[in-house]
Design a protein around this motif. Structure first.
Motif: not given
Length: 112
Positions: A63, A89, A80-82, A17, A67
């Motif tokens: 996404e 990505d 933005l949390q991935l 993450s 996300v």
């Protein structure tokens, strides 16, 4: 005009993450929509997610579920949390508001 500076990118392992931040030089409270985009090598820039000033969100199909986007108007920052990162990505991630120019971007590389 409000300027944007992205940060938080880096090298992550598949499945990992990252949290990206987009800090504005001024108030974003009146900016209707803020978005995160990405551009992979040799590809066009594409939308990842966007959020309105009242919290409405939209995510690109690829996404959804991976996300999260949110904005802190008091801190003039959009996040933005991935999650569950994949090698695909890998890209430069940019922030842009509906009335701003592009930020300079932050590189995200997903690799083992």
């Amino acid at each position: 005009q409000v300027q944007l500076v992205e940060s938080g990118g880096g090298l992550a392992q598949p499945g990992g993450s990252l949290r990206l931040s987009c800090a504005a030089s001024g108030s974003i409270d009146s900016i209707y929509e803020m978005g995160w985009y990405r551009q992979a090598p040799g590809k066009q820039r594409e939308l990842v997610a966007r959020i309105t000033r009242v919290g409405g969100t939209y995510f690109a199909d690829a996404e959804k579920g991976r996300v999260t986007i949110w904005r802190d108007n008091a801190k003039n920052t959009v996040y933005l949390q991935l999650n569950s990162l994949k090698p695909e990505d890998t890209a430069v991630y940019y922030c842009k508001g509906s009335t701003t120019d592009w930020g300079q971007g932050t590189q995200v590389t997903v690799s083992s």
